[in-house]
Design an enzyme around this catalytic site. Structure first.
Site, PDB file in Angstrom:
ATOM      1  N   ASP A 174       0.839  -1.207   0.000  1.00 17.11           N
ATOM      2  CA  ASP A 174       0.000   0.000   0.000  1.00 17.11           C
ATOM      3  C   ASP A 174       0.875   1.257   0.000  1.00 17.11           C
ATOM      4  O   ASP A 174       0.543   2.254  -0.639  1.00 17.11           O
ATOM      5  CB  ASP A 174      -0.897   0.007   1.245  1.00 17.11           C
ATOM      6  CG  ASP A 174      -1.634  -1.308   1.408  1.00 17.11           C
ATOM      7  OD1 ASP A 174      -2.484  -1.613   0.570  1.00 17.11           O
ATOM      8  OD2 ASP A 174      -1.319  -2.050   2.359  1.00 17.11           O
ATOM      9  N   HIS A 182      -4.457  -3.448   6.532  1.00 15.96           N
ATOM     10  CA  HIS A 182      -4.385  -3.677   5.081  1.00 15.96           C
ATOM     11  C   HIS A 182      -5.791  -4.091   4.628  1.00 15.96           C
ATOM     12  O   HIS A 182      -6.076  -5.256   4.397  1.00 15.96           O
ATOM     13  CB  HIS A 182      -3.353  -4.766   4.787  1.00 15.96           C
ATOM     14  CG  HIS A 182      -3.254  -5.126   3.333  1.00 15.96           C
ATOM     15  ND1 HIS A 182      -2.935  -4.228   2.352  1.00 15.96           N
ATOM     16  CD2 HIS A 182      -3.447  -6.312   2.685  1.00 15.96           C
ATOM     17  CE1 HIS A 182      -2.923  -4.828   1.180  1.00 15.96           C
ATOM     18  NE2 HIS A 182      -3.246  -6.098   1.357  1.00 15.96           N
TER      19      HIS A 182
HETATM   20  C1  LMR Z   1      -3.467  -6.668  -2.447  1.00 18.63           C
HETATM   21  O1  LMR Z   1      -3.657  -5.689  -1.737  1.00 18.63           O
HETATM   22  O2  LMR Z   1      -3.369  -6.590  -3.667  1.00 18.63           O
HETATM   23  C2  LMR Z   1      -3.328  -8.040  -1.823  1.00 18.63           C
HETATM   24  O3  LMR Z   1      -3.572  -7.975  -0.459  1.00 18.63           O
HETATM   25  C3  LMR Z   1      -4.192  -9.058  -2.461  1.00 18.63           C
HETATM   26  C4  LMR Z   1      -5.668  -8.769  -2.259  1.00 18.63           C
HETATM   27  O4  LMR Z   1      -6.386  -9.691  -1.882  1.00 18.63           O
HETATM   28  O5  LMR Z   1      -6.107  -7.648  -2.489  1.00 18.63           O
END
Ligand code: LMR
Length: 324
Positions: A158, A186
């Site tokens: 991120d 996340h």
């Molecule tokens: C992302 O952020 O791309 C990864 O965590 C995979 C997802 O499931 O989004």
């Protein structure tokens, strides 16, 4: 010549691992003079045999040995670094936290294996979703031997996404951007914060919280999943490699890492794995949360929303694991 370090990648048949293995093998993470013994762990070892053939065919000078196994004791024995990727992956229509039940069970088991077999100094990066809570559960089950400080979650993906978006907005190379922060989980509550960002060391004019940029970063994982019909692999691997490299070699800039909270940082309750801005000391190789940011009122609210979500995820995970 340095003696080899042992690096374990779990979930080694997955697409993220397939992108990460060359980054580790070619010296991009631990340095061009650091030999490596790679431990690759997966349930279906026969597929890994193919990866090993390819690794051999790459003729990487730093790779001294490759151990392929589905056995926890062999995989985790004396390892210095672990990329925990073993997980059920996200499919279209799912939130990352829909994976919680399946993936925290894997993390609990691998947390125990860390405690039983890994070096006490092991540095662990958890990359399976929901990453923050998976890292917290790993730390809980490893806690008899491994300090919670050594177990971190991947939010560098991120962070890198935010750096790129800001660089595009100001039409500069990504290298000129610094002091970006991704706070929190996340997940969709993460807070990509550019209010302290600099270009060439100078603060960029701050136009309030940049909603468009935030929205793009927050939804990026889903956008990639929809376009590729598969999760982000290359960018997640690059984020994981950057995270581990910086943890090992130290930082000049702030980087975002999911780390254990101590209750004294920005109103985040103690005992969560929360993404903060951190710096890493070159000598001690220890991370430290940047403690002199003064978030404005909106930022304080956004930091809290993500912390609240993590408190709820933690409760959910503990319920899932109560009979384990
Ligand atoms: C992302 O952020 O791309 C990864 O965590 C995979 C997802 O499931 O989004």
């Amino acid at each position: 010549m340095k003696s080899p370090i042992k690096v374990l990648i779990t979930g080694a048949t997955g697409c993220l691992a397939y992108s990460l293995i060359p980054m580790v093998a070619n010296g991009q993470v631990y340095g061009k003079d650091q030999p490596i013994i790679l431990h690759l762990m997966a349930r279906r070892v026969s597929i890994l045999e193919g990866v090993v053939m390819e690794l051999k065919d790459c003729a990487y000078p730093l790779v001294r040995d490759v151990v392929v196994t589905s056995d926890e004791e062999i995989a985790f024995r004396d390892v210095d670094f672990v990329f925990m990727l073993a997980s059920m992956p996200r499919r279209e229509g799912m939130q990352r936290k829909d994976l919680l039940e399946a993936n925290v069970k894997i993390c609990a088991q691998h947390g125990r294996a860390l405690a039983c077999y890994a070096k006490q100094t092991v540095k662990v990066l958890v990359g399976c979703n929901p990453t923050n809570t998976c890292a917290l559960i790993t730390a809980k089950y490893a806690s008899s031997m491994i300090p919670a400080h050594n177990i971190t979650a991947l939010t560098r993906l991120d962070h890198n996404r935010t750096v790129h978006q800001l660089a595009v907005k100001h039409d500069v190379n990504v290298k000129r951007v610094s002091r970006v922060v991704v706070w929190g989980n996340h997940s969709n509550t993460q807070f990509p914060d550019v209010s302290n960002a600099c270009i060439d060391g100078q603060p960029v004019p701050f136009e309030g919280h940049d909603n468009m940029l935030m929205d793009t970063v927050i939804k990026r994982g889903y956008a990639v999943l929809a376009a590729r019909n598969n999760i982000s692999a290359l960018s997640a691997a690059k984020g994981a490699a950057d995270h581990m490299r910086d943890w090992w070699t130290g930082t000049d800039d702030w980087v975002s890492m999911g780390v254990i909270s101590d209750g004294n940082e920005y109103g985040v309750p103690e005992g969560l794995v929360y993404s903060f801005p951190v710096t890493i000391d070159r000598e001690t190789k220890e991370w430290k949360v940047v403690d002199n940011i003064d978030p404005d009122e909106r930022a304080v609210k956004l930091i809290k929303i993500s912390a609240d979500e993590l408190v709820a995820e933690k409760q959910e995970a503990l319920i899932v694991l109560q009979n384990l």
